[in-house]
Design an enzyme around this catalytic site. Structure first.
Site, PDB file in Angstrom:
ATOM      1  N   GLU A 189       0.772  -1.162   0.061  1.00 29.60           N
ATOM      2  CA  GLU A 189      -0.063  -0.126  -0.141  1.00 29.60           C
ATOM      3  C   GLU A 189       0.900   1.106  -0.022  1.00 29.60           C
ATOM      4  O   GLU A 189       0.433   2.384  -0.545  1.00 29.60           O
ATOM      5  CB  GLU A 189      -0.924   0.046   1.030  1.00 29.60           C
ATOM      6  CG  GLU A 189      -1.920   1.079   1.218  1.00 29.60           C
ATOM      7  CD  GLU A 189      -2.922   1.015   0.037  1.00 29.60           C
ATOM      8  OE1 GLU A 189      -3.188   2.337  -0.297  1.00 29.60           O
ATOM      9  OE2 GLU A 189      -3.300  -0.023  -0.765  1.00 29.60           O
ATOM     10  N   GLY A 190       2.015   1.307   0.571  1.00 30.48           N
ATOM     11  CA  GLY A 190       3.059   2.378   0.523  1.00 30.48           C
ATOM     12  C   GLY A 190       3.221   2.788  -0.728  1.00 30.48           C
ATOM     13  O   GLY A 190       3.137   3.975  -1.212  1.00 30.48           O
ATOM     14  N   HIS A 191       3.750   1.773  -1.735  1.00 31.72           N
ATOM     15  CA  HIS A 191       4.163   1.968  -2.877  1.00 31.72           C
ATOM     16  C   HIS A 191       2.928   2.378  -3.655  1.00 31.72           C
ATOM     17  O   HIS A 191       2.679   3.440  -4.574  1.00 31.72           O
ATOM     18  CB  HIS A 191       4.250   0.735  -3.794  1.00 31.72           C
ATOM     19  CG  HIS A 191       5.583  -0.067  -3.275  1.00 31.72           C
ATOM     20  ND1 HIS A 191       5.653  -1.186  -2.320  1.00 31.72           N
ATOM     21  CD2 HIS A 191       7.040   0.462  -3.304  1.00 31.72           C
ATOM     22  CE1 HIS A 191       6.977  -1.474  -2.321  1.00 31.72           C
ATOM     23  NE2 HIS A 191       7.705  -0.321  -2.705  1.00 31.72           N
ATOM     24  N   LEU A 246       4.781   0.062   6.724  1.00 31.56           N
ATOM     25  CA  LEU A 246       4.862  -0.947   5.440  1.00 31.56           C
ATOM     26  C   LEU A 246       6.073  -1.189   4.931  1.00 31.56           C
ATOM     27  O   LEU A 246       6.792   0.035   4.619  1.00 31.56           O
ATOM     28  CB  LEU A 246       3.694  -0.472   4.291  1.00 31.56           C
ATOM     29  CG  LEU A 246       2.164  -0.214   4.871  1.00 31.56           C
ATOM     30  CD1 LEU A 246       1.370  -0.333   3.663  1.00 31.56           C
ATOM     31  CD2 LEU A 246       1.743  -1.757   5.740  1.00 31.56           C
ATOM     32  N   SER A 247       6.474  -2.279   4.744  1.00 34.96           N
ATOM     33  CA  SER A 247       7.678  -2.676   4.046  1.00 34.96           C
ATOM     34  C   SER A 247       7.556  -4.004   3.610  1.00 34.96           C
ATOM     35  O   SER A 247       6.700  -4.840   4.011  1.00 34.96           O
ATOM     36  CB  SER A 247       8.821  -2.977   5.205  1.00 34.96           C
ATOM     37  OG  SER A 247      10.059  -3.451   4.732  1.00 34.96           O
ATOM     38  N   SER A 248       8.346  -4.233   2.206  1.00 31.73           N
ATOM     39  CA  SER A 248       8.270  -5.661   1.659  1.00 31.73           C
ATOM     40  C   SER A 248       8.872  -6.604   2.623  1.00 31.73           C
ATOM     41  O   SER A 248       8.641  -7.837   2.454  1.00 31.73           O
ATOM     42  CB  SER A 248       9.102  -5.650   0.360  1.00 31.73           C
ATOM     43  OG  SER A 248       8.590  -4.442  -0.531  1.00 31.73           O
TER      44      SER A 248
END
Ligand code: PAF
Length: 287
Positions: A37-39, A186-188
């Site tokens: 969602e960040g991207h 959020l992070s991958s």
């Protein structure tokens, strides 16, 4: 509707030239895929700003410190393309390593000062890899705007410096970190956390926010940071790489919150390295 995919610089330039002929503005959202969602928030912001939006997906080998980390990085092109389609992104650019770094490639872009300390101290060569690929992506796309998240704050400052120093004609737009309901940025890399680690993870942003608040109120820097480190470790984190107060504009170390600042952290939870940062400003200032 699906998002058209190009994989070569030549194809990319042909598409962009067509857009330019019809007078369109162009934005780029550089990513390494595993979109969350960040991207997607960056893509939405880019769509508000420009007529055409390119999302780049390239797991850049030059910015990884270890072969194991590079190998473990998620590669989810089909899912990424499926996430982008409903948003209306116009192009997905997915070069492979040979396209980006053909045989004989010999140039490194290196930005001094900004890369000292914080992640730069623990990931030698990482920011040279980022600067090199970002410069290439800007030149390959010829975009008017580029969108970056504030979660990688040192990266953001590095890219700002790079654009300024090399007179690259692109306007940078940065967007706030997107968080889970419990505060975790959020992070991958979050996908690597076990359920037990995932339960512990939000302690990092909660300590960060509490510490930022204390520093803004004038609590002494060293003692407050030491307590915060202890709180992160006692929550179950294995190691705190750094926890530092830096100037928001110049990333210089600060001893008190006398101007807008960022409190930045990197910490290991099991085998996963998480980073985060929050703003803090002198009490009474609006920034
Ligand atoms: O933030 C990232 O995902 C990467 O560092 C970037 C900017 C796409 C360069 O590879």
């Amino acid at each position: 509707m699906s998002v058209p995919i190009v994989r070569t610089v030549a194809e990319l330039r042909t598409v962009v030239a067509g857009w330019r002929r019809s007078g369109s503005s162009v934005a780029v959202v550089p990513t390494m895929g595993a979109l969350h969602e960040g991207h997607l928030s960056l893509v939405r912001a880019a769509l508000q700003k420009a007529n055409r939006v390119i999302v780049t997906l390239f797991v850049n080998p030059k910015q990884f410190n270890s072969a194991a980390d590079l190998a473990a990085y998620p590669r989810t092109e089909n899912q990424d393309a499926a996430k982008l389609a409903p948003l209306g992104a116009h192009l997905l650019y997915v070069p492979d390593a040979e396209e980006m770094y053909p045989a004989g490639f010999a140039t490194t872009v290196s930005v001094a000062a900004i890369v000292e300390g914080l992640c730069g101290a623990f990931r030698p060569g990482h920011f040279d890899g980022v600067a090199t690929v970002v410069a290439k992506l800007f030149l390959q796309t010829g975009a008017d705007f580029a969108f970056f998240g504030e979660k990688d704050f040192q990266q953001l400052r590095l890219v700002m410096r790079l654009v300024q120093d090399l007179d690259i004609p692109i306007a940078l737009v940065h967007c706030p970190t997107v968080r889970e309901a419990d505060g975790l940025a959020l992070s991958s890399r979050n996908a690597r956390l076990s359920p037990a680690e995932r339960a512990i993870a939000p302690k990092l942003p909660s300590v960060l926010l509490e510490t930022a608040d204390r520093l803004a109120r004038g609590d002494p820097l060293l003692a407050t940071l030491a307590e915060a480190r202890a709180a992160i470790l006692s929550a179950g984190y294995r190691e705190v790489e750094y926890l530092e107060l830096r100037g928001a504009a110049d990333l210089q170390p600060m001893t008190s919150v006398d101007r807008p600042a960022r409190l930045l952290v990197a910490a290991w939870l099991g085998d996963t390295r998480l980073i985060d940062n929050v703003t803090t400003s002198p009490i009474g200032s609006t920034n």
